[in-house]
Scaffold this active site. Structure first.
Site, mmCIF file in Angstrom:
data_model
loop_
_atom_site.group_PDB
_atom_site.id
_atom_site.type_symbol
_atom_site.label_atom_id
_atom_site.label_comp_id
_atom_site.label_asym_id
_atom_site.label_seq_id
_atom_site.Cartn_x
_atom_site.Cartn_y
_atom_site.Cartn_z
ATOM 1 N N VAL A 1 -34.805 11.088 3.730
ATOM 2 C CA VAL A 1 -34.306 10.033 2.856
ATOM 3 C C VAL A 1 -33.032 9.508 3.504
ATOM 4 O O VAL A 1 -32.416 10.181 4.315
ATOM 5 C CB VAL A 1 -34.041 10.522 1.408
ATOM 6 C CG1 VAL A 1 -35.350 10.841 0.707
ATOM 7 C CG2 VAL A 1 -33.109 11.717 1.383
ATOM 8 N N SER A 2 -32.642 8.293 3.139
ATOM 9 C CA SER A 2 -31.535 7.631 3.827
ATOM 10 C C SER A 2 -30.157 8.048 3.356
ATOM 11 O O SER A 2 -29.199 7.999 4.110
ATOM 12 C CB SER A 2 -31.663 6.112 3.681
ATOM 13 O OG SER A 2 -32.862 5.675 4.257
ATOM 14 N N THR A 3 -30.037 8.436 2.093
ATOM 15 C CA THR A 3 -28.708 8.771 1.563
ATOM 16 C C THR A 3 -28.741 10.104 0.846
ATOM 17 O O THR A 3 -29.793 10.568 0.399
ATOM 18 C CB THR A 3 -28.211 7.692 0.574
ATOM 19 O OG1 THR A 3 -29.124 7.625 -0.525
ATOM 20 C CG2 THR A 3 -28.113 6.331 1.249
#
Length: 181
Positions: free
Chosen positions: A8-10
């Protein structure tokens, strides 16, 4: 061996769904991280690529979990192929480098993912330009305490030590240094 990779990006996003899907698909080992889509800074992806061996297949839930650009995708797939490792996407069932059809689908979907990223970036730039024109855009909040950097330098701490202590790059320290004199 089936090996999974989840991303996931964050840090506020959740990996649970991806991890469950990879487990259900039969992955014996899964590498997971919360990191931006750029490949250079993804330590778990690098560990994953180092881990896989000839005959293994790397699984991801979606193609954009592995790469956001066609170039990055091809570089990674070339590295995997060179090791004799296949690649599959769970949600894009046609993506399977162990088949000719799957290789074609992979190229098409990789191009679409890069196109979507470019569109998103373009919309963001347009929104920022509009906000600036209306005087509403102030930029992002400062992530580095410039006053603290200069206090440490004034106390005699060298730029490298300041960077280490604050968890920033030396270049950032030099950029924030107040001119003397």
């Amino acid at each position: 061996m089936l090996v999974g990779y989840a991303r996931v990006s964050t840090t506020d996003q959740d990996l649970t769904v991806q991890l469950e899907r990879l487990s259900q698909a039969g992955c014996e080992k899964v590498f997971a991280e919360k990191q931006s889509g750029t490949t250079a800074d993804r330590d778990e992806l690098q560990r994953c690529i180092e881990f896989v061996r000839e005959g293994d297949v790397l699984l991801v839930t979606r193609l954009d979990r592995l790469a956001r650009s066609v170039l990055d995708l091809h570089v990674m797939l070339s590295a995997l192929s060179g090791k004799g490792v296949g690649f599959r996407c769970i949600d894009q069932a046609g993506v399977d480098t162990t088949t000719s059809h799957g290789k074609l689908m992979l190229g098409i979907l990789g191009s679409v993912a890069e196109f979507e990223t470019d569109l998103r970036r373009e919309r963001q730039r347009e929104g920022i330009a509009k906000a600036k024109a209306q005087g509403a855009y102030k930029g992002g909040k400062a992530r580095i305490d410039a006053q603290r950097v200069n206090e440490m330098l004034a106390d005699g701490t060298n730029p490298s030590a300041v960077a280490r202590a604050l968890g920033i790059s030396r270049q950032s320290v030099y950029r924030l240094m107040q001119p003397s004199g």
